[in-house]
Design a protein around this motif. Sequence first.
Motif, PDB file in Angstrom:
ATOM      1  N   LYS A 171      39.993 -36.108  65.390  1.00  0.00           N
ATOM      2  CA  LYS A 171      39.130 -36.101  64.207  1.00  0.00           C
ATOM      3  C   LYS A 171      38.232 -37.336  64.197  1.00  0.00           C
ATOM      4  O   LYS A 171      38.680 -38.450  64.433  1.00  0.00           O
ATOM      5  N   THR A 172      36.964 -37.082  63.891  1.00  0.00           N
ATOM      6  CA  THR A 172      35.995 -38.158  63.796  1.00  0.00           C
ATOM      7  C   THR A 172      34.976 -37.769  62.733  1.00  0.00           C
ATOM      8  O   THR A 172      35.145 -36.768  62.046  1.00  0.00           O
ATOM      9  N   GLY A 173      33.913 -38.566  62.577  1.00  0.00           N
ATOM     10  CA  GLY A 173      32.914 -38.257  61.577  1.00  0.00           C
ATOM     11  C   GLY A 173      32.302 -36.890  61.829  1.00  0.00           C
ATOM     12  O   GLY A 173      31.836 -36.604  62.925  1.00  0.00           O
ATOM     13  N   LYS A 174      32.322 -36.017  60.840  1.00  0.00           N
ATOM     14  CA  LYS A 174      31.868 -34.645  61.026  1.00  0.00           C
ATOM     15  C   LYS A 174      30.347 -34.577  61.136  1.00  0.00           C
ATOM     16  O   LYS A 174      29.631 -35.030  60.260  1.00  0.00           O
ATOM     17  N   HIS A 175      29.887 -33.970  62.227  1.00  0.00           N
ATOM     18  CA  HIS A 175      28.475 -33.682  62.354  1.00  0.00           C
ATOM     19  C   HIS A 175      28.145 -32.444  61.541  1.00  0.00           C
ATOM     20  O   HIS A 175      28.873 -31.452  61.577  1.00  0.00           O
ATOM     21  N   CYS A 176      27.056 -32.504  60.802  1.00  0.00           N
ATOM     22  CA  CYS A 176      26.613 -31.404  59.952  1.00  0.00           C
ATOM     23  C   CYS A 176      25.184 -31.015  60.328  1.00  0.00           C
ATOM     24  O   CYS A 176      24.469 -31.799  60.951  1.00  0.00           O
ATOM     25  N   PRO A 177      24.755 -29.823  59.937  1.00  0.00           N
ATOM     26  CA  PRO A 177      23.355 -29.453  60.157  1.00  0.00           C
ATOM     27  C   PRO A 177      22.418 -30.466  59.512  1.00  0.00           C
ATOM     28  O   PRO A 177      22.758 -31.100  58.513  1.00  0.00           O
ATOM     29  N   ALA A 178      21.244 -30.601  60.084  1.00  0.00           N
ATOM     30  CA  ALA A 178      20.288 -31.599  59.594  1.00  0.00           C
ATOM     31  C   ALA A 178      19.920 -31.376  58.138  1.00  0.00           C
ATOM     32  O   ALA A 178      19.622 -32.337  57.412  1.00  0.00           O
ATOM     33  N   ASP A 179      19.956 -30.123  57.709  1.00  0.00           N
ATOM     34  CA  ASP A 179      19.585 -29.802  56.319  1.00  0.00           C
ATOM     35  C   ASP A 179      20.792 -29.429  55.466  1.00  0.00           C
ATOM     36  O   ASP A 179      20.648 -28.760  54.441  1.00  0.00           O
ATOM     37  N   ASP A 180      21.985 -29.878  55.857  1.00  0.00           N
ATOM     38  CA  ASP A 180      23.208 -29.552  55.115  1.00  0.00           C
ATOM     39  C   ASP A 180      23.098 -30.064  53.677  1.00  0.00           C
ATOM     40  O   ASP A 180      22.866 -31.261  53.457  1.00  0.00           O
ATOM     41  N   PRO A 181      23.264 -29.198  52.685  1.00  0.00           N
ATOM     42  CA  PRO A 181      23.134 -29.653  51.291  1.00  0.00           C
ATOM     43  C   PRO A 181      24.218 -30.646  50.877  1.00  0.00           C
ATOM     44  O   PRO A 181      24.050 -31.368  49.885  1.00  0.00           O
ATOM     45  N   ASN A 182      25.314 -30.687  51.650  1.00  0.00           N
ATOM     46  CA  ASN A 182      26.392 -31.633  51.360  1.00  0.00           C
ATOM     47  C   ASN A 182      26.256 -32.935  52.148  1.00  0.00           C
ATOM     48  O   ASN A 182      27.126 -33.801  52.068  1.00  0.00           O
ATOM     49  N   GLY A 183      25.178 -33.067  52.907  1.00  0.00           N
ATOM     50  CA  GLY A 183      24.986 -34.272  53.713  1.00  0.00           C
ATOM     51  C   GLY A 183      24.903 -35.521  52.854  1.00  0.00           C
ATOM     52  O   GLY A 183      24.245 -35.535  51.814  1.00  0.00           O
ATOM     53  N   LYS A 184      25.572 -36.563  53.295  1.00  0.00           N
ATOM     54  CA  LYS A 184      25.618 -37.814  52.535  1.00  0.00           C
ATOM     55  C   LYS A 184      24.456 -38.751  52.864  1.00  0.00           C
ATOM     56  O   LYS A 184      24.244 -39.736  52.161  1.00  0.00           O
ATOM     57  N   LEU A 185      23.751 -38.452  53.951  1.00  0.00           N
ATOM     58  CA  LEU A 185      22.781 -39.412  54.464  1.00  0.00           C
ATOM     59  C   LEU A 185      21.344 -38.971  54.232  1.00  0.00           C
ATOM     60  O   LEU A 185      20.998 -37.804  54.448  1.00  0.00           O
ATOM     61  N   ASP A 186      20.513 -39.927  53.822  1.00  0.00           N
ATOM     62  CA  ASP A 186      19.069 -39.765  53.915  1.00  0.00           C
ATOM     63  C   ASP A 186      18.747 -40.112  55.369  1.00  0.00           C
ATOM     64  O   ASP A 186      18.618 -41.293  55.729  1.00  0.00           O
ATOM     65  N   ILE A 187      18.671 -39.090  56.210  1.00  0.00           N
ATOM     66  CA  ILE A 187      18.606 -39.309  57.651  1.00  0.00           C
ATOM     67  C   ILE A 187      17.452 -40.234  58.035  1.00  0.00           C
ATOM     68  O   ILE A 187      17.636 -41.187  58.800  1.00  0.00           O
ATOM     69  N   VAL A 188      16.288 -39.965  57.525  1.00  0.00           N
ATOM     70  CA  VAL A 188      15.107 -40.747  57.918  1.00  0.00           C
ATOM     71  C   VAL A 188      15.251 -42.200  57.479  1.00  0.00           C
ATOM     72  O   VAL A 188      15.002 -43.128  58.260  1.00  0.00           O
ATOM     73  N   LYS A 189      15.677 -42.424  56.246  1.00  0.00           N
ATOM     74  CA  LYS A 189      15.818 -43.798  55.759  1.00  0.00           C
ATOM     75  C   LYS A 189      16.918 -44.541  56.508  1.00  0.00           C
ATOM     76  O   LYS A 189      16.731 -45.703  56.918  1.00  0.00           O
ATOM     77  N   CYS A 190      18.061 -43.882  56.725  1.00  0.00           N
ATOM     78  CA  CYS A 190      19.166 -44.539  57.444  1.00  0.00           C
ATOM     79  C   CYS A 190      18.772 -44.865  58.879  1.00  0.00           C
ATOM     80  O   CYS A 190      19.126 -45.931  59.397  1.00  0.00           O
ATOM     81  N   ALA A 191      18.045 -43.962  59.520  1.00  0.00           N
ATOM     82  CA  ALA A 191      17.629 -44.215  60.903  1.00  0.00           C
ATOM     83  C   ALA A 191      16.802 -45.492  61.007  1.00  0.00           C
ATOM     84  O   ALA A 191      16.894 -46.227  61.994  1.00  0.00           O
TER      85      ALA A 191
END
Length: 341
Positions: free
Chosen positions: A271-291
């Motif tokens: 078990k590790t950090g779960k990868h989710c779809p880029a547009d997952d509504p449950n995603g915790k990350l603002d992908i662009v800002k975090c990147a």
Amino acid sequence: MSHASPKLHNAMWPGLVGKEPGTDNPPISLDRMLELTASASVNGKKFDGIDCFLFHPHTDPDADEAALKAMADKVASYGFNIGSLVAPVWPGTVGDSAMGDAEARKKFVLAVEKACRIAKIFNQHGVRKYGVIRIDSATGAAGWYDNPEANTKKIAETFREAAKVAADHGERLAAEGEICWAGMHSWKDMVNLLEAVDMPQTVGFQADLAHTYLYLMGYNAPEHALLKAGYKDAEFWPAYKQMTDALRPWTIDFHVAQNDGTVHGTGSHDKTGKHCPADDPNGKLDIVKCAGYWLQGAQERGIEHICWDGCMFPNSMLETQQTWNTILGTMIKVRDAHGWN
């Protein structure tokens, strides 16, 4: 603003990691992963290349030069470059635990040596012009706690031996921080390990947005948690800055990804950090800002490409073309916000 760099790559190993023959999610061939990647398109923009997993069934780590050149020709026929390569460092592949006995650690170094040989052939072919070789400690986090100081020292010694091999081949090693790997299972332990290796020109960090999110929560290292469940947005960004400030100077390889705050493991993968779809509504990350936190100064650290990682997605999702278009669209947004020309 539209930027030309970094180049946008898709990882091939989501077709292998967590996949098992005879199940609903068997391995997906390299040929099929290449087809899906090549078919992705957003406003005429495409992926620039792929990152490869150097083990069966995608790549025979002992393949002869002719077979590897044929693989390079196939990748190049799509207009792709090959970037970073994942060395087969785990028990059951070529390698073994970096925290193990002398024989196990010898196998670990051998796996890196085999990866460097393949890298050289790809480089000479011309299909590979940038990228690193990715490693981890190839052993679970639980045993590390038996003797943290001694075990970190042992992993560091193994990494140093592997780094000598890599340096002789003109390669760099990127240690992937995941909560499942011994000595790499928290942001602070990851920094301690890199400092213990003390070869910053050759050994750095491979940051993955999904995996490093779990660093914040201290999933396998509660003593190093920076956030608690139910945190507010105003708490998140200072914590994220603290973590990225510590690890960014070491970061030489970067994976764009999403995480929903949970862990996940399928097949033989812990078990590790779960990868989710880029547009997952449950995603915790603002992908662009975090990147952006990771990509500050990326060019100066020799990063020439970024890669999507969506390990352990079900095959039905991977076989859906819209999945890849959405991923590519997200990658383009990251590059537009934080790239360069």
